[in-house]
Design a protein around this motif. Structure first.
Motif, PDB file in Angstrom:
ATOM      1  N   LYS A 174       0.838  -1.195   0.000  1.00  0.00           N
ATOM      2  CA  LYS A 174       0.000   0.000   0.000  1.00  0.00           C
ATOM      3  C   LYS A 174       0.883   1.260   0.000  1.00  0.00           C
ATOM      4  N   GLY A 175       1.862   1.266   0.877  1.00  0.00           N
ATOM      5  CA  GLY A 175       2.767   2.424   0.966  1.00  0.00           C
ATOM      6  C   GLY A 175       3.608   2.565  -0.299  1.00  0.00           C
ATOM      7  N   LEU A 176       4.041   1.421  -0.816  1.00  0.00           N
ATOM      8  CA  LEU A 176       4.865   1.416  -2.022  1.00  0.00           C
ATOM      9  C   LEU A 176       4.072   1.967  -3.214  1.00  0.00           C
ATOM     10  N   GLU A 177       2.829   1.508  -3.317  1.00  0.00           N
ATOM     11  CA  GLU A 177       1.959   1.911  -4.416  1.00  0.00           C
ATOM     12  C   GLU A 177       1.681   3.417  -4.337  1.00  0.00           C
ATOM     13  N   TYR A 178       1.383   3.870  -3.123  1.00  0.00           N
ATOM     14  CA  TYR A 178       1.097   5.291  -2.913  1.00  0.00           C
ATOM     15  C   TYR A 178       2.312   6.140  -3.319  1.00  0.00           C
ATOM     16  N   GLY A 179       3.480   5.683  -2.901  1.00  0.00           N
ATOM     17  CA  GLY A 179       4.713   6.398  -3.238  1.00  0.00           C
ATOM     18  C   GLY A 179       5.011   6.365  -4.727  1.00  0.00           C
ATOM     19  N   SER A 180       4.749   5.222  -5.361  1.00  0.00           N
ATOM     20  CA  SER A 180       5.012   5.091  -6.807  1.00  0.00           C
ATOM     21  C   SER A 180       4.098   6.014  -7.602  1.00  0.00           C
ATOM     22  N   MET A 181       2.823   6.083  -7.174  1.00  0.00           N
ATOM     23  CA  MET A 181       1.884   6.978  -7.850  1.00  0.00           C
ATOM     24  C   MET A 181       2.351   8.423  -7.730  1.00  0.00           C
ATOM     25  N   LEU A 182       2.800   8.761  -6.538  1.00  0.00           N
ATOM     26  CA  LEU A 182       3.305  10.121  -6.313  1.00  0.00           C
ATOM     27  C   LEU A 182       4.502  10.414  -7.210  1.00  0.00           C
ATOM     28  N   MET A 183       5.414   9.462  -7.303  1.00  0.00           N
ATOM     29  CA  MET A 183       6.618   9.675  -8.116  1.00  0.00           C
ATOM     30  C   MET A 183       6.249   9.802  -9.600  1.00  0.00           C
ATOM     31  N   THR A 184       5.273   8.997 -10.035  1.00  0.00           N
ATOM     32  CA  THR A 184       4.828   9.109 -11.422  1.00  0.00           C
ATOM     33  C   THR A 184       4.249  10.497 -11.670  1.00  0.00           C
ATOM     34  N   ARG A 185       3.387  10.950 -10.740  1.00  0.00           N
ATOM     35  CA  ARG A 185       2.784  12.269 -10.888  1.00  0.00           C
ATOM     36  C   ARG A 185       3.852  13.366 -10.928  1.00  0.00           C
ATOM     37  N   LEU A 186       4.863  13.231 -10.058  1.00  0.00           N
ATOM     38  CA  LEU A 186       5.921  14.257 -10.008  1.00  0.00           C
ATOM     39  C   LEU A 186       6.736  14.244 -11.299  1.00  0.00           C
ATOM     40  N   ALA A 187       6.924  13.052 -11.834  1.00  0.00           N
ATOM     41  CA  ALA A 187       7.688  12.941 -13.077  1.00  0.00           C
ATOM     42  C   ALA A 187       6.953  13.648 -14.211  1.00  0.00           C
ATOM     43  N   GLU A 188       5.615  13.605 -14.133  1.00  0.00           N
ATOM     44  CA  GLU A 188       4.815  14.264 -15.172  1.00  0.00           C
ATOM     45  C   GLU A 188       4.714  15.765 -14.957  1.00  0.00           C
ATOM     46  N   ASN A 189       4.472  16.140 -13.686  1.00  0.00           N
ATOM     47  CA  ASN A 189       4.161  17.549 -13.386  1.00  0.00           C
ATOM     48  C   ASN A 189       5.311  18.351 -12.794  1.00  0.00           C
ATOM     49  N   GLY A 190       6.334  17.662 -12.338  1.00  0.00           N
ATOM     50  CA  GLY A 190       7.452  18.348 -11.692  1.00  0.00           C
ATOM     51  C   GLY A 190       7.155  18.639 -10.225  1.00  0.00           C
ATOM     52  N   ASP A 191       8.222  18.959  -9.454  1.00  0.00           N
ATOM     53  CA  ASP A 191       8.093  19.255  -8.027  1.00  0.00           C
ATOM     54  C   ASP A 191       7.342  20.557  -7.813  1.00  0.00           C
ATOM     55  N   SER A 192       6.689  20.643  -6.666  1.00  0.00           N
ATOM     56  CA  SER A 192       6.127  21.932  -6.263  1.00  0.00           C
ATOM     57  C   SER A 192       6.896  22.417  -5.034  1.00  0.00           C
ATOM     58  N   GLU A 193       6.555  23.585  -4.557  1.00  0.00           N
ATOM     59  CA  GLU A 193       7.301  24.202  -3.455  1.00  0.00           C
ATOM     60  C   GLU A 193       7.146  23.438  -2.134  1.00  0.00           C
ATOM     61  N   GLY A 194       5.886  23.011  -1.903  1.00  0.00           N
ATOM     62  CA  GLY A 194       5.572  22.489  -0.566  1.00  0.00           C
ATOM     63  C   GLY A 194       5.875  21.022  -0.403  1.00  0.00           C
ATOM     64  N   VAL A 195       5.104  20.412   0.510  1.00  0.00           N
ATOM     65  CA  VAL A 195       5.248  18.988   0.750  1.00  0.00           C
ATOM     66  C   VAL A 195       4.705  18.233  -0.454  1.00  0.00           C
ATOM     67  N   LEU A 196       5.467  17.264  -0.929  1.00  0.00           N
ATOM     68  CA  LEU A 196       5.064  16.506  -2.107  1.00  0.00           C
ATOM     69  C   LEU A 196       4.163  15.366  -1.668  1.00  0.00           C
ATOM     70  N   THR A 197       2.912  15.440  -2.087  1.00  0.00           N
ATOM     71  CA  THR A 197       1.951  14.432  -1.675  1.00  0.00           C
ATOM     72  C   THR A 197       0.869  14.309  -2.729  1.00  0.00           C
ATOM     73  N   LEU A 198       0.122  13.226  -2.658  1.00  0.00           N
ATOM     74  CA  LEU A 198      -0.971  13.031  -3.616  1.00  0.00           C
ATOM     75  C   LEU A 198      -2.195  13.844  -3.219  1.00  0.00           C
ATOM     76  N   GLU A 199      -2.243  14.222  -1.947  1.00  0.00           N
ATOM     77  CA  GLU A 199      -3.408  14.960  -1.471  1.00  0.00           C
ATOM     78  C   GLU A 199      -3.033  16.407  -1.214  1.00  0.00           C
ATOM     79  N   VAL A 200      -3.756  17.295  -1.848  1.00  0.00           N
ATOM     80  CA  VAL A 200      -3.525  18.714  -1.570  1.00  0.00           C
ATOM     81  C   VAL A 200      -4.424  19.089  -0.408  1.00  0.00           C
ATOM     82  N   GLU A 201      -3.811  19.776   0.551  1.00  0.00           N
ATOM     83  CA  GLU A 201      -4.554  20.123   1.762  1.00  0.00           C
ATOM     84  C   GLU A 201      -5.740  21.035   1.458  1.00  0.00           C
ATOM     85  N   ALA A 202      -6.837  20.777   2.130  1.00  0.00           N
ATOM     86  CA  ALA A 202      -8.031  21.602   1.909  1.00  0.00           C
ATOM     87  C   ALA A 202      -7.822  23.018   2.446  1.00  0.00           C
TER      88      ALA A 202
END
Lengths: 202, 385
Positions: A174-202
């Motif tokens: 579960k943790g591996l999958e979550y991390g892999s999805m995040l890395m794929t997303r970052l590879a597509e969109n690039g890093d952002s300034e804040g904490v890198l996560t799949l969930e953007v804080e409300a």
């Protein structure tokens, strides 16, 4: 083989979150299942009492001489207290990994890449909050790319009692999958300034 | 002979030094342990207590360290291989019975996972400040063997060696771990039982009528019997003759006390356990042991990179002190640098052996952590100048 000559890792959180086991799994993966060297030490000082827990692992391609972590390359925190205490020690350009529901970061140190995972919630989806450490370990494996996922999975399998194997392996995946999805997303969109996560804080 | 497979956890493990030490005791054939819990040593017997029911043997948590250190000697005379485990404060309490084990020549092992002292000191942090106590802590003249592992793997390997030496020389053997090595987790390879050599007890081959409990063999060590095998024998801490009976005379005292020390002579030089490197061209030799030897190794690597001819002399068997090896080196090197987690203990032995033929530089540390390798490097650089 390990990717880097020497990596210093600190994992910290509350007592009971399984900090030591997470460190042992990472160390075991490197030393036994991936042909490298690993030395794990734990904080046994008075500060280890009263709720906080911390473990250090050094991974290396060569025998490890100096046993303690002085300036971690990677810091994994599962409590606010652990973050406050250990974040200043993180090496410039290092990696910060946090349980994003338990740690609030005001300002990420310069050059540090910070990753967040809701490990406790993911563990709860599996029915047992206790495996959040192994969810973290899976996420760590995906985002650091230090160790082969198979080696870490074997180390998880080798480190928990038979009755708990299935649950822990699920937690790892579960943790591996979550991390892999995040890395794929970052590879597509690039890093952002804040904490890198799949969930953007409300 | 080979190890009993029942006690050997063959495989590749990720263990801390305390647990590896426990596996060493089991592989060596220890089937009795007595202890009283104390940080940072408790994990050794904690694991033993969990493992021994399936291996077959006894663990007793005693009322204190005095009891633990004498219970193991009862087990030894009952035929078992036995050990106890402690740290500084408990080690102090065991001193009386270490003297008894030396005097009665009871082969047994004392594991001391050293922490900061004096007194209760630093329970959770490392030191190497019991090295002189290990040698001289009990009253009177006697000899012991002390081994200093620097990794969990060595905690396993040297514990077996310790038991073997205890049986061969019939002495108490001190396993001098430190908190850092005891609580450090690394890969530990435990070989199959048929690849582990264990030294059996030297039981007498003589019939009861001819047996004399303290008649030394050619190597100055007497053969043993065990209780219940039909031999009459008497064991006492009083000065005793070859029959084992108290004998309060000058000649018996001289013969016995001399032999207790002389029997260990082979270990002082020829058979001393050391790890050396780069000594051929060395100007400066770093003498270290236990966890400090790993930190010193890093300093040595840096020194060599700077072009300094620095060599390594790691003491593994600290007692008997390998004086002959140091004496030989003293004639051809400029200086010895001796870092240790105490205020200067084994450095006194290095000085004694060097006898003024080389500089001896102490790098003391009061304990609580390990040296900064830069401090050792600086000393090497200065010593080479």
């Amino acid at each position: 083989m390990l990717q880097r000559v020497l990596t210093e890792i600190r994992i910290a959180g509350f007592g009971g979150q399984g900090v030591i086991l997470a460190a042992a799994v990472i160390g075991k993966a490197a030393a036994i299942f991936q042909g490298g060297y690993a030395t794990m030490t734990q904080s046994f000082g008075p500060e280890a009492r009263g709720g906080s827990s911390s473990a250090q692992v050094i991974l290396s391609t060569e025998p490890i001489l100096y046993p303690y972590v002085t300036q971690p390359d990677i810091l994994v925190v599962m409590s606010q207290e652990a973050y406050t205490r250990f974040a200043p020690q993180l090496k410039p350009g290092g990696v910060l990994i946090m349980e994003q529901d338990l740690v609030r970061v005001d300002k990420i140190p310069n050059g540090v890449r910070a990753f967040g995972v809701p490990a406790t919630r993911l563990a709860e989806q599996l029915g047992r909050k206790v495996v959040l450490n192994i969810v973290m370990t899976g996420f760590f494996t995906a985002v650091t790319n230090l160790l082969d996922a198979d080696a870490v999975r074997q180390a998880v399998d080798d480190s928990v009692p038979p009755a708990m194997k299935k649950l822990n392996l699920q937690a790892f995946d579960k943790g591996l999958e979550y991390g892999s999805m995040l890395m794929t997303r970052l590879a597509e969109n690039g890093d952002s300034e804040g904490v890198l996560t799949l969930e953007v804080e409300a | 002979m080979h190890a009993d497979p029942k006690g050997v956890l063959t495989g590749v493990h990720f263990l801390d030094g305390d647990h590896a030490c426990c596996e060493g005791t089991l592989a060596a054939g220890a089937r009795f342990a007595a202890g009283y819990p104390i940080t940072p040593s408790t994990e050794v017997v904690e694991r033993f207590a969990a493992r021994i029911p399936t291996v077959g043997g006894v663990f007793i948590q005693m009322e204190d360290e005095l009891a633990a250190s004498i219970a193991i000697q009862g087990a030894v005379w009952g035929g078992a291989k036995a050990f106890t485990v402690t740290s500084g404060p408990g080690y102090s309490l065991m001193m009386e019975h270490i003297g008894l084990a030396a005097m009665t020549e009871a082969p047994c092992v004392f594991v001391n996972v050293q922490r900061g002292g004096p007194s209760t000191g630093l329970p959770t942090l490392p030191a190497q400040a019991d090295m002189m106590q290990a040698r001289w802590g009990s009253h009177g003249d006697y000899g012991i063997i002390a081994l200093c592992p620097n990794s969990p793997q060595e905690c396993f390997d040297l514990t077996i060696e310790g038991f073997n030496l205890a049986e061969e020389f019939r002495v108490p053997v001190m396993m001098m771990l430190d908190e850092c090595v005891g609580h450090m987790t690394e890969k530990v390879v435990i070989p199959p039982a048929d690849q582990i050599e264990v030294t059996p007890r030297r039981f007498t081959k003589k019939p009861p009528a001819e047996y004399r409990p303290y008649q030394p063999a050619a190597d100055l060590v007497p053969d043993m019997v065990k209780a219940g095998d039909g031999y009459r024998f008497h064991i006492t801490g009083l000065t005793h003759d070859e029959r084992g009976y108290p004998s309060m005379n000058v000649e018996t005292q001289d013969r016995l006390v001399r032999r207790l020390q002389d029997k260990l002579k082979p270990l002082a030089d020829g058979r001393s356990l050391c790890e050396t490197a780069d000594l051929d061209d060395a100007e400066v030799v770093v003498v270290s042991y236990g966890i400090t030897s790993r930190v010193a190794q890093r300093a040595l690597q840096q020194a060599r990179k700077q072009g300094i001819r620095a060599g390594k002399f790691r003491i593994i068997s600290a007692w008997p002190f390998p004086a002959g090896r140091i004496r030989e080196l003293a004639g051809r090197v400029k200086a010895f640098v001796v870092p240790e987690l105490n205020m200067g203990q084994m450095v006194l032995e290095v000085e004694r052996a060097a006898a003024g033929k080389a500089n001896v530089i102490s790098i003391p540390h009061a304990g609580g952590t390990v040296h900064n390798p830069d401090v050792i490097l600086k000393a090497i650089v200065e010593a080479a100048r």
